[in-house]
Structures are given as structure tokens and as C-alpha cells.
Design a protein around this motif. Structure first.
Motif, mmCIF file in Angstrom:
data_model
loop_
_atom_site.group_PDB
_atom_site.id
_atom_site.type_symbol
_atom_site.label_atom_id
_atom_site.label_comp_id
_atom_site.label_asym_id
_atom_site.label_seq_id
_atom_site.Cartn_x
_atom_site.Cartn_y
_atom_site.Cartn_z
ATOM 1 N N LYS A 154 -11.315 -12.141 2.072
ATOM 2 C CA LYS A 154 -12.706 -11.750 1.901
ATOM 3 C C LYS A 154 -12.961 -10.406 2.575
ATOM 4 O O LYS A 154 -12.509 -10.173 3.697
ATOM 5 N N ILE A 155 -13.681 -9.546 1.885
ATOM 6 C CA ILE A 155 -14.097 -8.263 2.445
ATOM 7 C C ILE A 155 -15.583 -8.373 2.763
ATOM 8 O O ILE A 155 -16.415 -8.448 1.857
ATOM 9 N N LEU A 156 -15.916 -8.399 4.051
ATOM 10 C CA LEU A 156 -17.290 -8.643 4.476
ATOM 11 C C LEU A 156 -18.064 -7.351 4.731
ATOM 12 O O LEU A 156 -19.295 -7.347 4.629
ATOM 13 N N ALA A 157 -17.368 -6.292 5.073
ATOM 14 C CA ALA A 157 -18.031 -5.007 5.306
ATOM 15 C C ALA A 157 -17.011 -3.890 5.138
ATOM 16 O O ALA A 157 -15.829 -4.047 5.473
ATOM 17 N N ALA A 158 -17.492 -2.763 4.599
ATOM 18 C CA ALA A 158 -16.641 -1.589 4.388
ATOM 19 C C ALA A 158 -17.551 -0.381 4.258
ATOM 20 O O ALA A 158 -18.777 -0.512 4.167
ATOM 21 N N GLU A 159 -16.942 0.812 4.253
ATOM 22 C CA GLU A 159 -17.728 2.026 4.042
ATOM 23 C C GLU A 159 -16.921 3.022 3.225
ATOM 24 O O GLU A 159 -15.704 3.118 3.371
ATOM 25 N N PRO A 160 -17.592 3.750 2.320
ATOM 26 C CA PRO A 160 -16.885 4.724 1.480
ATOM 27 C C PRO A 160 -16.338 5.898 2.295
ATOM 28 O O PRO A 160 -16.948 6.337 3.272
ATOM 29 N N VAL A 161 -15.186 6.404 1.865
ATOM 30 C CA VAL A 161 -14.529 7.557 2.479
ATOM 31 C C VAL A 161 -14.060 8.472 1.347
ATOM 32 O O VAL A 161 -13.612 8.005 0.293
ATOM 33 N N ASP A 162 -14.157 9.774 1.570
ATOM 34 C CA ASP A 162 -13.783 10.745 0.544
ATOM 35 C C ASP A 162 -12.272 10.985 0.587
ATOM 36 O O ASP A 162 -11.785 11.981 1.148
ATOM 37 N N ARG A 163 -11.516 10.031 0.019
ATOM 38 C CA ARG A 163 -10.063 10.161 -0.120
ATOM 39 C C ARG A 163 -9.667 9.663 -1.493
ATOM 40 O O ARG A 163 -10.402 8.910 -2.129
ATOM 41 N N GLN A 164 -8.507 10.042 -1.961
ATOM 42 C CA GLN A 164 -8.036 9.627 -3.276
ATOM 43 C C GLN A 164 -6.649 9.013 -3.153
ATOM 44 O O GLN A 164 -5.888 9.352 -2.241
ATOM 45 N N GLY A 165 -6.327 8.133 -4.085
ATOM 46 C CA GLY A 165 -5.013 7.518 -4.105
ATOM 47 C C GLY A 165 -4.928 6.511 -5.231
ATOM 48 O O GLY A 165 -5.851 6.382 -6.051
ATOM 49 N N GLN A 166 -3.826 5.793 -5.283
ATOM 50 C CA GLN A 166 -3.625 4.790 -6.313
ATOM 51 C C GLN A 166 -4.515 3.582 -6.022
ATOM 52 O O GLN A 166 -4.443 3.013 -4.924
ATOM 53 N N PRO A 167 -5.367 3.169 -6.944
ATOM 54 C CA PRO A 167 -6.321 2.090 -6.673
ATOM 55 C C PRO A 167 -5.648 0.819 -6.153
ATOM 56 O O PRO A 167 -4.636 0.366 -6.700
ATOM 57 N N GLY A 168 -6.217 0.288 -5.069
ATOM 58 C CA GLY A 168 -5.706 -0.922 -4.453
ATOM 59 C C GLY A 168 -4.651 -0.685 -3.398
ATOM 60 O O GLY A 168 -4.220 -1.624 -2.712
ATOM 61 N N MET A 169 -4.220 0.572 -3.218
ATOM 62 C CA MET A 169 -3.163 0.894 -2.258
ATOM 63 C C MET A 169 -3.790 1.305 -0.925
ATOM 64 O O MET A 169 -4.753 2.074 -0.891
ATOM 65 N N LEU A 170 -3.208 0.797 0.184
ATOM 66 C CA LEU A 170 -3.650 1.222 1.506
ATOM 67 C C LEU A 170 -3.102 2.607 1.801
ATOM 68 O O LEU A 170 -1.886 2.853 1.676
ATOM 69 N N LEU A 171 -3.982 3.515 2.196
ATOM 70 C CA LEU A 171 -3.610 4.906 2.418
ATOM 71 C C LEU A 171 -3.215 5.179 3.857
ATOM 72 O O LEU A 171 -2.690 6.254 4.160
ATOM 73 N N ASP A 172 -3.489 4.240 4.775
ATOM 74 C CA ASP A 172 -3.064 4.356 6.172
ATOM 75 C C ASP A 172 -2.895 2.944 6.723
ATOM 76 O O ASP A 172 -2.981 1.961 5.971
ATOM 77 N N ASP A 173 -2.673 2.839 8.021
ATOM 78 C CA ASP A 173 -2.490 1.517 8.629
ATOM 79 C C ASP A 173 -3.768 1.025 9.305
ATOM 80 O O ASP A 173 -3.733 0.123 10.135
ATOM 81 N N LYS A 174 -4.912 1.610 8.931
ATOM 82 C CA LYS A 174 -6.186 1.233 9.528
ATOM 83 C C LYS A 174 -7.193 0.754 8.479
ATOM 84 O O LYS A 174 -8.397 0.866 8.658
ATOM 85 N N GLY A 175 -6.680 0.245 7.354
ATOM 86 C CA GLY A 175 -7.545 -0.406 6.382
ATOM 87 C C GLY A 175 -8.257 0.511 5.421
ATOM 88 O O GLY A 175 -9.339 0.161 4.924
ATOM 89 N N LEU A 176 -7.697 1.667 5.110
ATOM 90 C CA LEU A 176 -8.296 2.566 4.137
ATOM 91 C C LEU A 176 -7.684 2.288 2.765
ATOM 92 O O LEU A 176 -6.484 2.501 2.559
ATOM 93 N N VAL A 177 -8.506 1.811 1.829
ATOM 94 C CA VAL A 177 -8.023 1.373 0.521
ATOM 95 C C VAL A 177 -8.488 2.345 -0.559
ATOM 96 O O VAL A 177 -9.689 2.643 -0.661
ATOM 97 N N ALA A 178 -7.563 2.814 -1.377
ATOM 98 C CA ALA A 178 -7.916 3.707 -2.478
ATOM 99 C C ALA A 178 -8.617 2.918 -3.580
ATOM 100 O O ALA A 178 -8.269 1.768 -3.866
ATOM 101 N N CYS A 179 -9.602 3.564 -4.210
ATOM 102 C CA CYS A 179 -10.348 2.954 -5.306
ATOM 103 C C CYS A 179 -10.181 3.819 -6.559
ATOM 104 O O CYS A 179 -9.452 4.813 -6.538
ATOM 105 N N GLY A 180 -10.852 3.448 -7.641
ATOM 106 C CA GLY A 180 -10.762 4.236 -8.856
ATOM 107 C C GLY A 180 -11.156 5.679 -8.626
ATOM 108 O O GLY A 180 -10.580 6.602 -9.210
ATOM 109 N N SER A 181 -12.158 5.898 -7.798
ATOM 110 C CA SER A 181 -12.473 7.218 -7.247
ATOM 111 C C SER A 181 -12.963 7.002 -5.828
ATOM 112 O O SER A 181 -13.720 6.071 -5.555
ATOM 113 N N GLY A 182 -12.490 7.835 -4.921
ATOM 114 C CA GLY A 182 -12.809 7.647 -3.513
ATOM 115 C C GLY A 182 -11.999 6.513 -2.913
ATOM 116 O O GLY A 182 -11.057 5.990 -3.506
ATOM 117 N N ALA A 183 -12.384 6.119 -1.691
ATOM 118 C CA ALA A 183 -11.684 5.054 -0.978
ATOM 119 C C ALA A 183 -12.683 4.286 -0.125
ATOM 120 O O ALA A 183 -13.804 4.745 0.105
#
Length: 304
Positions: free
Chosen positions: A243-272
């Protein structure tokens, strides 16, 4: 005034309190029957029932208002008006016609936008900049009656459904009190709703709660804020529901669903999205730092 109050959840309690504090007589309180809750599934009264009983008010919990006996009991209360706030049962025509002035509903949207069951959540999901509350006279349609008064409430960019719920409840109680008293005194006439701009706030469905990482980050962010608390949003991590209970948008790009670092930054269709609070199946909610202590999420981990 002599009133019948009809409501069930927390949202309705401030309205009932406002009419009591104003000196109106509450002939009876109608609410949904106690429901099983908690680990022991103990029958638990609704927030409105608990509050009404604390004030010594008579409480009724019929399963339906469609039978002649229930309608006769309601009419015998000889009320000036019925005040309805998130009651949970449809009011048939004989109930609507029984009070001298009619039945009046506090609805959590700026009608005719978001008629229906989930106006608070749908407003957040749609990215609306504002919503509000309307005091309306009820008719046989679904939130189609004429409006006595309305008040706008802004939706902040990080506002959760809980925060918006509380803001609307705080605005709604004085609005409903003032509108009904002004109407009873002949100083406020109901105005028909506009024919344009009608939208329907359907009840949230469980299948809407799964996160699709192909969606833009701001869309998923609104989904998270609209579904929690409630059925919550989730994704899969190694075949387990997370379950994802809280998150905040970040201006990063990547493959959707992939973690971009080891601190919970997840790439989305646009942004992260930066994950802030999560919950594993069978575990209590945890801030992400605490979660990572027991379950590291290295960059390159995929969320499904």
C-alpha cells in the motif's frame, strides 16, 4: 424549529451539533444501524448515533423507509423540516413530503458538479482547484434539487481527502443552519441548479485503487490522496501487495515503475513519485525510512 435529523458518518455530526446549539428541537435522529467494526467485529454505532445518544436524543435505525409503517412513524413526528447529511438511505416521495417545509440536504460539492456518493474523493481525483458545500432542498432525483446556499472551499495542491473532508464539514454546519433558518423565515428562496456542468461522483471501486505507473506522477499523486484513508492505493513488490499511503511528485524521468534511487523514488509515465509512507500486507503503516530499515529498495527495483 422542530426537526428530524438524518445522517450517519463523522461529516454529519457538526451539523447536528449546530442545530442543537442554536436551540432547535430534534424530534428524532435517523441513522444507519450499528455495523461490525474492529478486530472483534463488534457492533459499533455510527458517529451520529453515538453523538445523539450522548445528548439524550431518540435514535431510529430503520433498514428501509419504503414501507408504510416507517413512513407513518416519520410523518407522526410532525416536523417543520428534515435535515439530511450523508444518511445512506434514499428518501421516497412520502418521506420527502412529510415535513411542513420539506427535506434539506447538505451536499459536499458545488452542485451540479459531483452529484452522487463520493464527491470529495472525485474532486481530488479530477484535480479540481476548488469544491464546496451546498444546502439544497431535496426532490426525488439524485442531488438534483434547488440550492438554498453554497460556500466554496479551495483544494490545496497537497490536500488529502481527510483534510478536505474536515474543511467541508467545518464550512457545512454553519451554512446549513443559516440557510434553513433563513428559508423558514421567508428570506431565502431555493434556486434551480444549472443545466450545464453536471457530473456524477460514483462510489469508489476497489479496481480503481491499483496504481498504474504508466500514468503521470500528478495523476497517481491525486489517486493516493483521494483513496487514503479508505480502500487505499497499492502496487506489487515481489508479488506482495504494498500500500502507498503518501507520496509527493518529483521532477525526474525514467522507466515507469522503476525505482530511480534507494530512497523510494519511483518513475511514472511522466515525472516521478517519492514514496513517503507505505504498508506491507499484515504490517502496520510505516514512514519510508523505517520501512527501508527492514526492506531495502535498491535502485532498479521494479514495482508492479
Amino acid at each position: 424549529m422542530r426537526l428530524v435529523f438524518m445522517g450517519t458518518p463523522d461529516f454529519a455530526v457538526p451539523v447536528l451539533r449546530a442545530f442543537l446549539d442554536a436551540g432547535d428541537t430534534i424530534a428524532a435522529v435517523y441513522t444507519q444501524p450499528p455495523r461490525p467494526a474492529g478486530r472483534g467485529y463488534k457492533l459499533t454505532p455510527s458517529p451520529v448515533q453515538a453523538f445523539a445518544e450522548s445528548r439524550g436524543l431518540p435514535v431510529r435505525s430503520p433498514l428501509s423507509l419504503k414501507n408504510p409503517e416507517a413512513q407513518a412513524e416519520f410523518a407522526a413526528l410532525d416536523a417543520d423540516a428534515a435535515v439530511v447529511v450523508a444518511y445512506g438511505l434514499l428518501l421516497p416521495a412520502p418521506i420527502l413530503a412529510a415535513p411542513r417545509l420539506g427535506c434539506f440536504n447538505l451536499h459536499a460539492s458545488l452542485l451540479p458538479r459531483w452529484r452522487g456518493a463520493a464527491p470529495i474523493q472525485r474532486a481530488i481525483l479530477a484535480g479540481d482547484a476548488e469544491t464546496g458545500v451546498c444546502a439544497m432542498q431535496m426532490d426525488i432525483g439524485l442531488d438534483t434539487g434547488p440550492v438554498l446556499a453554497r460556500e466554496t472551499v479551495p483544494i490545496g495542491p497537497r490536500m488529502t481527502v481527510s483534510q478536505l473532508h474536515d474543511a467541508l464539514a467545518a464550512a457545512g454546519a454553519p451554512l446549513m443552519l443559516r440557510a434553513l433558518h433563513e428559508h423558514a423565515a421567508g428570506r431565502l428562496l431555493p434556486q434551480p441548479q444549472a443545466a450545464e456542468g453536471v457530473t456524477y461522483a460514483a462510489k469508489l471501486r476497489p479496481e480503481e485503487s491499483r496504481i498504474d505507473w504508466q500514468q503521470p506522477a500528478n495523476v497517481i499523486d491525486r489517486q493516493i490522496r483521494a483513496f487514503n484513508p479508505g480502500i487505499g492505493t497499492w502496487c506489487e513488490l515481489d508479488g506482495e501487495r504494498l500500500k502507498i499511503l503518501a507520496a509527493e511528485p518529483v521532477d525526474r524521468q525514467g522507466q515507469p515503475g522503476m525505482l530511480l534511487d534507494d530512497k523510494g523514488l519511483v518513475a511514472c509515465g511522466s515525472g516521478a513519485l517519492r514514496l513517503l509512507r507505505v504498508q506491507r500486507a499484515g504490517k502496520p503503516p510505516a514512514d519510508l525510512a523505517a520501512f527501508l530499515n527492514g526492506r531495502p529498495l535498491p535502485a532498479g527495483t521494479r514495482l508492479g
